[in-house]
Design a protein around this motif. Structure first.
Motif, mmCIF file in Angstrom:
data_model
loop_
_atom_site.group_PDB
_atom_site.id
_atom_site.type_symbol
_atom_site.label_atom_id
_atom_site.label_comp_id
_atom_site.label_asym_id
_atom_site.label_seq_id
_atom_site.Cartn_x
_atom_site.Cartn_y
_atom_site.Cartn_z
ATOM 1 N N GLU A 1 0.849 -1.200 0.000
ATOM 2 C CA GLU A 1 0.000 0.000 0.000
ATOM 3 C C GLU A 1 0.881 1.246 0.000
ATOM 4 O O GLU A 1 1.869 1.329 0.723
ATOM 5 N N LYS A 2 0.514 2.228 -0.815
ATOM 6 C CA LYS A 2 1.315 3.435 -0.967
ATOM 7 C C LYS A 2 0.727 4.581 -0.159
ATOM 8 O O LYS A 2 -0.491 4.786 -0.148
ATOM 9 N N LEU A 3 1.603 5.322 0.480
ATOM 10 C CA LEU A 3 1.212 6.522 1.215
ATOM 11 C C LEU A 3 1.915 7.706 0.568
ATOM 12 O O LEU A 3 3.139 7.838 0.653
ATOM 13 N N LYS A 4 1.152 8.562 -0.112
ATOM 14 C CA LYS A 4 1.721 9.707 -0.808
ATOM 15 C C LYS A 4 1.855 10.888 0.145
ATOM 16 O O LYS A 4 0.914 11.238 0.856
ATOM 17 N N MET A 5 3.015 11.502 0.134
ATOM 18 C CA MET A 5 3.306 12.577 1.073
ATOM 19 C C MET A 5 2.284 13.705 0.982
ATOM 20 O O MET A 5 1.795 14.202 1.998
ATOM 21 N N ASN A 6 1.963 14.129 -0.216
ATOM 22 C CA ASN A 6 1.040 15.241 -0.400
ATOM 23 C C ASN A 6 -0.332 14.926 0.192
ATOM 24 O O ASN A 6 -0.995 15.797 0.765
ATOM 25 N N ASP A 7 -0.762 13.664 0.067
ATOM 26 C CA ASP A 7 -2.084 13.270 0.549
ATOM 27 C C ASP A 7 -2.119 13.106 2.059
ATOM 28 O O ASP A 7 -3.053 13.575 2.716
ATOM 29 N N ILE A 8 -1.119 12.437 2.616
ATOM 30 C CA ILE A 8 -1.201 12.168 4.055
ATOM 31 C C ILE A 8 -0.851 13.398 4.887
ATOM 32 O O ILE A 8 -1.401 13.597 5.971
ATOM 33 N N MET A 9 0.032 14.276 4.358
ATOM 34 C CA MET A 9 0.337 15.493 5.111
ATOM 35 C C MET A 9 -0.857 16.445 5.134
ATOM 36 O O MET A 9 -1.000 17.249 6.063
ATOM 37 N N ALA A 10 -1.724 16.315 4.143
ATOM 38 C CA ALA A 10 -2.935 17.135 4.132
ATOM 39 C C ALA A 10 -3.891 16.758 5.252
ATOM 40 O O ALA A 10 -4.798 17.529 5.582
ATOM 41 N N LEU A 11 -3.686 15.599 5.853
ATOM 42 C CA LEU A 11 -4.542 15.155 6.950
ATOM 43 C C LEU A 11 -4.085 15.708 8.302
ATOM 44 O O LEU A 11 -4.724 15.464 9.317
ATOM 45 N N ILE A 12 -2.964 16.425 8.317
ATOM 46 C CA ILE A 12 -2.476 17.049 9.552
ATOM 47 C C ILE A 12 -3.071 18.450 9.635
ATOM 48 O O ILE A 12 -2.714 19.323 8.842
ATOM 49 N N PRO A 13 -3.992 18.703 10.564
ATOM 50 C CA PRO A 13 -4.738 19.969 10.546
ATOM 51 C C PRO A 13 -3.875 21.204 10.723
ATOM 52 O O PRO A 13 -4.217 22.278 10.229
ATOM 53 N N GLU A 14 -2.744 21.084 11.419
ATOM 54 C CA GLU A 14 -1.870 22.243 11.617
ATOM 55 C C GLU A 14 -1.240 22.727 10.310
ATOM 56 O O GLU A 14 -0.713 23.841 10.254
ATOM 57 N N LEU A 15 -1.276 21.904 9.263
ATOM 58 C CA LEU A 15 -0.738 22.297 7.964
ATOM 59 C C LEU A 15 -1.802 22.934 7.072
ATOM 60 O O LEU A 15 -1.537 23.250 5.915
ATOM 61 N N ARG A 16 -2.988 23.135 7.598
ATOM 62 C CA ARG A 16 -4.102 23.662 6.810
ATOM 63 C C ARG A 16 -3.758 24.985 6.133
ATOM 64 O O ARG A 16 -3.957 25.154 4.927
ATOM 65 N N ASP A 17 -3.261 25.940 6.902
ATOM 66 C CA ASP A 17 -2.990 27.275 6.356
ATOM 67 C C ASP A 17 -1.912 27.227 5.284
ATOM 68 O O ASP A 17 -1.968 27.966 4.291
#
Length: 317
Positions: free
Chosen positions: A143-159
Motif C-alpha cells: 500500500e502506498k502513502l503519498k506525502m502530499n495526501d497524508i500530510m494534508a490530513l495534519i490539521p496544523e498544515l491547513r494554512d
C-alpha cells in the motif's frame, strides 16, 4: 502546546514502582496471563524507552533543522515501543517486528519533489505492528502513502496548503461536548449528501454518530462519546484543542495521525541520511514548495507526537 506541558505526561512513569503498577493494570485489564511477572519484567524497558525517546526529542529541539528528521524519527520509535509494551508484553517476539515496516524509492528521480514522493508499507515491521496493536488497523503490503495526501490530513498544515497550493483541505468543527457542528459546505468537497456523510462518519467502529439537525449552514450531529485526540477518525485533532474534518475528495485511507507522522518522518530521515546533496540543496536553493512543508511539519511533530502518544499512555492507565 509547550514542551514542558507535553513531557509532563511522562514524568510520573520515571519510577520503577509506578511503571510496574501501571503495566500490571494494563495487562490485568486486558486479561493477559502472568500479568504481575510480566509487569516486573517490562517496567525497566518501558522506562528506558520513554527516557531514550525524550533524549532524542530534546536533542532535536536544539539541533539544526537539517538533522532533526533522524532524531525525531528515532525518538518517535522509542515512544512507540513503550506504548506497544502496554498491550504486547512479549514485544519483540521476533526480529521481523524490529524493521521499520515501510520503504521508499532508493534512487530519486532527477527532478524529485518531496510532496510527490511516497512510501510503501511492508508486510511486517514496526509500522504494521504498532498500527495493529495500538490502533487496530492492519495495512496491506505494498500500500502506498503519498506525502502530499497524508500530510494534508495534519490539521496544523491547513494554512500552508491554503497559502501555497490554494487548497482548502479541511474545515473546523465546532464542538459542544458530544454535539458537533459541521459546516454544510463540506458536502460539496466530499461529493456526499447528508446521509452519506453520516454513514462515512460511522465507519469509525469506536464512535456512533447520529444526525440531530440540518440547517442551511450546518449539519449538527451527536457522537456516542466525546472525541479523543487519538480516537476521532475521520476527524483530526489540532493542538489548539479543536477538531477538523477533511473536506477534499482525495484518496482517504484508514490512518491514525501517528501513522502519518511515522511515514513522513521515515521518508525525511532517509533523505537526510542518504540524499545529502538534494537535502542540503533544498535548504539553500528554495526552488520547490517542499521546504515550507518540511520545516512546518518538523516543528509540529516535535511536540504533537509526544503529546498524542502521552495521551495514549494516560488513557491506558
Amino acid at each position: 502546546m509547550s514542551d514542558a506541558n507535553t513531557w509532563s505526561l511522562y514524568y510520573s512513569f520515571f519510577s520503577s514502582s509506578r511503571a510496574q503498577k501501571y503495566l500490571y493494570g494494563c495487562y490485568e485489564n486486558a486479561g493477559i496471563e502472568q500479568a504481575e511477572s510480566k509487569s516486573y519484567q517490562n517496567c525497566y524497558p518501558f522506562i528506558y524507552f520513554l527516557e531514550h525517546g525524550k533524549k532524542y526529542y530534546d536533542l532535536a529541539g536544539t539541533a539544526p533543522t537539517e538533522l532533526q528528521p533522524v532524531l525525531l524519527f528515532y525518538g518517535m520509535i522509542q515512544l512507540l515501543k513503550a506504548c506497544i509494551l502496554t498491550v504486547d508484553p512479549d514485544y519483540p517476539e521476533n526480529s521481523s517486528v524490529l524493521a521499520h515496516g515501510v520503504t521508499t524509492r532508493k534512487r530519486k528521480k532527477k527532478y524529485y519533489e518531496f510532496l510527490h514522493d511516497e512510501v510503501r508499507i511492508q508486510r511486517s515491521g514496526l509500522f504494521n505492528h504498532f498500527s495493529t496493536k495500538l490502533f487496530h488497523v492492519k495495512h496491506a503490503e505494498g500500500e502506498k502513502l503519498k506525502m502530499n495526501d497524508i500530510m494534508a490530513l495534519i490539521p496544523e498544515l491547513r494554512d500552508l496548503f491554503l497559502h501555497v497550493h490554494n487548497e482548502d483541505i479541511n474545515v473546523q468543527v465546532m464542538r459542544n461536548d458530544q454535539e458537533l457542528i459541521i459546516p454544510i459546505d463540506v458536502l460539496d468537497g466530499l461529493h456526499m449528501n447528508t446521509g452519506r456523510l453520516i454513514s462515512f462518519l460511522n465507519e469509525n467502529p469506536e464512535i456512533t454518530f447520529q444526525l440531530l439537525k440540518e440547517t442551511k449552514e450546518h449539519i449538527i450531529v451527536h457522537s456516542s462519546k466525546v472525541l479523543h485526540p487519538l480516537e476521532c477518525e475521520p476527524f483530526s485533532y489540532h493542538t489548539n484543542g479543536s477538531y477538523y474534518l477533511y473536506s477534499s475528495r482525495r484518496e482517504m485511507k484508514e490512518l491514525n495521525e501517528c501513522m502519518i507522522h511515522y511515514a513522513v518522518l521515515y521518508n525525511l530521515s532517509m533523505l537526510c541520511r542518504y540524499e545529502t546533496e538534494w537535502w542540503s540543496d533544498i535548504f539553500h536553493s528554495y526552488t520547490t514548495n517542499d521546504l515550507p512543508f518540511i520545516k512546518e511539519f518538523l516543528s509540529i511533530t516535535r511536540t504533537k507526537m509526544p503529546y498524542l502518544l502521552g495521551q495514549f499512555l494516560q488513557r491506558k492507565g
